[in-house]
Design a protein around this motif. Structure first.
Motif, PDB file in Angstrom:
ATOM      1  N   HIS A 119      75.797  36.881 117.881  1.00 52.58           N
ATOM      2  CA  HIS A 119      75.528  35.538 117.101  1.00 52.58           C
ATOM      3  C   HIS A 119      74.792  34.665 118.199  1.00 52.58           C
ATOM      4  O   HIS A 119      73.597  33.571 117.497  1.00 52.58           O
ATOM      5  CB  HIS A 119      76.769  34.578 117.487  1.00 52.58           C
ATOM      6  CG  HIS A 119      78.257  34.475 117.140  1.00 52.58           C
ATOM      7  ND1 HIS A 119      78.677  35.957 116.608  1.00 52.58           N
ATOM      8  CD2 HIS A 119      78.214  33.599 115.618  1.00 52.58           C
ATOM      9  CE1 HIS A 119      79.655  35.656 116.033  1.00 52.58           C
ATOM     10  NE2 HIS A 119      79.391  34.718 115.068  1.00 52.58           N
ATOM     11  N   GLY A 166      73.160  27.783 118.730  1.00 51.75           N
ATOM     12  CA  GLY A 166      74.729  27.563 117.962  1.00 51.75           C
ATOM     13  C   GLY A 166      75.608  27.882 118.865  1.00 51.75           C
ATOM     14  O   GLY A 166      75.368  27.954 120.240  1.00 51.75           O
ATOM     15  N   PHE A 180      80.790  29.819 114.254  1.00 51.03           N
ATOM     16  CA  PHE A 180      79.646  28.373 114.532  1.00 51.03           C
ATOM     17  C   PHE A 180      80.097  27.321 114.842  1.00 51.03           C
ATOM     18  O   PHE A 180      80.727  26.532 113.244  1.00 51.03           O
ATOM     19  CB  PHE A 180      78.440  28.742 114.808  1.00 51.03           C
ATOM     20  CG  PHE A 180      77.779  29.593 114.942  1.00 51.03           C
ATOM     21  CD1 PHE A 180      76.820  29.875 116.275  1.00 51.03           C
ATOM     22  CD2 PHE A 180      76.385  30.868 114.360  1.00 51.03           C
ATOM     23  CE1 PHE A 180      76.190  30.585 116.923  1.00 51.03           C
ATOM     24  CE2 PHE A 180      75.848  31.898 114.796  1.00 51.03           C
ATOM     25  CZ  PHE A 180      75.757  31.440 116.008  1.00 51.03           C
ATOM     26  N   SER A 181      80.945  26.911 115.011  1.00 52.68           N
ATOM     27  CA  SER A 181      80.855  25.316 114.965  1.00 52.68           C
ATOM     28  C   SER A 181      80.302  24.432 114.470  1.00 52.68           C
ATOM     29  O   SER A 181      79.915  23.200 113.376  1.00 52.68           O
ATOM     30  CB  SER A 181      81.657  24.488 115.909  1.00 52.68           C
ATOM     31  OG  SER A 181      81.348  24.462 116.906  1.00 52.68           O
ATOM     32  N   ALA A 182      78.815  24.548 115.268  1.00 50.10           N
ATOM     33  CA  ALA A 182      77.916  23.419 114.255  1.00 50.10           C
ATOM     34  C   ALA A 182      76.195  24.612 114.980  1.00 50.10           C
ATOM     35  O   ALA A 182      76.501  25.232 116.176  1.00 50.10           O
ATOM     36  CB  ALA A 182      77.511  22.370 115.701  1.00 50.10           C
ATOM     37  N   MET A 183      74.962  24.033 114.553  1.00 47.98           N
ATOM     38  CA  MET A 183      74.537  25.416 114.745  1.00 47.98           C
ATOM     39  C   MET A 183      72.848  23.649 114.517  1.00 47.98           C
ATOM     40  O   MET A 183      73.113  22.523 113.496  1.00 47.98           O
ATOM     41  CB  MET A 183      73.768  25.849 113.982  1.00 47.98           C
ATOM     42  CG  MET A 183      74.740  27.280 113.807  1.00 47.98           C
ATOM     43  SD  MET A 183      73.636  28.591 113.197  1.00 47.98           S
ATOM     44  CE  MET A 183      72.762  28.617 113.793  1.00 47.98           C
ATOM     45  N   ARG A 227      75.424  29.635 108.910  1.00 48.43           N
ATOM     46  CA  ARG A 227      76.757  28.925 109.874  1.00 48.43           C
ATOM     47  C   ARG A 227      77.806  29.437 108.475  1.00 48.43           C
ATOM     48  O   ARG A 227      78.920  29.758 109.381  1.00 48.43           O
ATOM     49  CB  ARG A 227      76.735  27.041 109.927  1.00 48.43           C
ATOM     50  CG  ARG A 227      76.717  26.393 110.885  1.00 48.43           C
ATOM     51  CD  ARG A 227      76.589  24.971 111.491  1.00 48.43           C
ATOM     52  NE  ARG A 227      78.643  25.071 111.135  1.00 48.43           N
ATOM     53  CZ  ARG A 227      79.007  23.835 110.450  1.00 48.43           C
ATOM     54  NH1 ARG A 227      78.699  23.581 109.522  1.00 48.43           N
ATOM     55  NH2 ARG A 227      80.389  24.517 110.781  1.00 48.43           N
ATOM     56  N   SER A 280      73.926  21.720 111.050  1.00 49.78           N
ATOM     57  CA  SER A 280      74.794  21.936 110.183  1.00 49.78           C
ATOM     58  C   SER A 280      75.963  21.639 111.330  1.00 49.78           C
ATOM     59  O   SER A 280      75.627  22.795 112.245  1.00 49.78           O
ATOM     60  CB  SER A 280      74.719  23.040 109.867  1.00 49.78           C
ATOM     61  OG  SER A 280      75.709  23.045 108.746  1.00 49.78           O
ATOM     62  N   TYR A 292      78.833  32.633 109.640  1.00 52.55           N
ATOM     63  CA  TYR A 292      78.529  33.427 111.278  1.00 52.55           C
ATOM     64  C   TYR A 292      79.493  31.864 110.984  1.00 52.55           C
ATOM     65  O   TYR A 292      79.486  31.218 112.121  1.00 52.55           O
ATOM     66  CB  TYR A 292      77.839  33.604 112.183  1.00 52.55           C
ATOM     67  CG  TYR A 292      76.472  34.888 111.973  1.00 52.55           C
ATOM     68  CD1 TYR A 292      77.382  35.860 112.300  1.00 52.55           C
ATOM     69  CD2 TYR A 292      75.906  34.452 110.898  1.00 52.55           C
ATOM     70  CE1 TYR A 292      76.525  37.516 112.077  1.00 52.55           C
ATOM     71  CE2 TYR A 292      74.910  35.577 110.804  1.00 52.55           C
ATOM     72  CZ  TYR A 292      75.725  36.642 111.182  1.00 52.55           C
ATOM     73  OH  TYR A 292      74.886  37.751 111.047  1.00 52.55           O
ATOM     74  N   PRO A 293      80.833  31.871 110.438  1.00 52.45           N
ATOM     75  CA  PRO A 293      81.565  30.368 110.276  1.00 52.45           C
ATOM     76  C   PRO A 293      82.292  30.192 111.691  1.00 52.45           C
ATOM     77  O   PRO A 293      82.887  29.268 112.630  1.00 52.45           O
ATOM     78  CB  PRO A 293      82.429  31.163 109.836  1.00 52.45           C
ATOM     79  CG  PRO A 293      82.384  32.490 109.474  1.00 52.45           C
ATOM     80  CD  PRO A 293      81.633  33.041 109.728  1.00 52.45           C
TER      81      PRO A 293
END
Length: 203
Positions: free
Chosen positions: A82, A187, A119-122, A113, A135, A116-117
């Motif tokens: 990640h 991320g 990640f809660s935010a990028m 995102r 995002s 690569y779920p």
């Protein structure tokens, strides 16, 4: 007659007296049998049981250590992958010299995102920590601890766990413009989602 009764009594008395030593010998033999056979057998069984339990404890300890090492290795690999995501997009956009293109940033972050779920935010920040794109979409956001780390090292980083109400880890990479630090692409990974996201990713 009286003579025959006396003979029978004598015979019974002699039989009882002769039987007494025989019973005594049997008791002595039984005691010897217990000492010579039964006690060693019990001791051996106890030793075998202890040895088996000790072996099981060692095996359980070995298995636990193996699981812990495997989990640690898997988590490190998960974070490295990640972290590489942020590094790849940061390098590409820096080389393309399209750091100011907010529309493309929004598309890139949303696509990453989706792939690569975990990640809660990028997010993307410029060199002054101003939000460029995010995002999920957001008008403003504070930079994670990764910003200061990247600005200092000028290299991709994985942060320590941070957060008060919830625990997070961030990964980030530097953006470069003409070789100078121009911000970061980062991320954010919720620690609570590691196990679930890692299992999904491995499948």
């Amino acid at each position: 007659g009286p003579g025959s009764v006396g003979c029978m009594a004598t015979a019974v008395s002699l039989g009882l007296r002769s039987a007494a030593p025989d019973w005594a010998l049997r008791r002595d033999f039984a005691r010897l049998l217990v000492v010579a056979v039964v006690l060693p057998a019990l001791i051996l069984c106890a030793l075998l049981a202890w040895s088996e339990a000790s072996s099981q404890r060692r095996n359980a300890s070995t298995q636990l250590r193996s699981v812990a090492e495997s989990s640690a290795h898997g988590l490190e690999e998960f974070l490295q992958v990640h972290a590489a995501v942020a590094g790849v997009v940061a390098d590409r956009r820096s080389n393309e010299r399209t750091l100011a293109d907010r529309g493309r940033w929004s598309e890139d972050l949303a696509r990453l995102r989706a792939n690569y779920p975990a990640f809660s935010a990028m997010r993307v920040f410029d060199a002054q920590q101003r939000l460029v794109a995010a995002s999920p979409a957001s008008e403003e956001a504070e930079a994670s601890p990764c910003f200061a780390l990247v600005a200092k090292t000028q290299a991709p980083v994985v942060s320590d766990v941070y957060g008060e109400n919830a625990a997070f880890v961030c990964t980030a990479a530097p953006l470069k413009a003409n070789g100078a630090f121009a911000g970061i692409a980062e991320g954010v990974l919720p620690v609570a989602s590691f196990a679930r996201s890692r299992a999904t990713w491995l499948r």
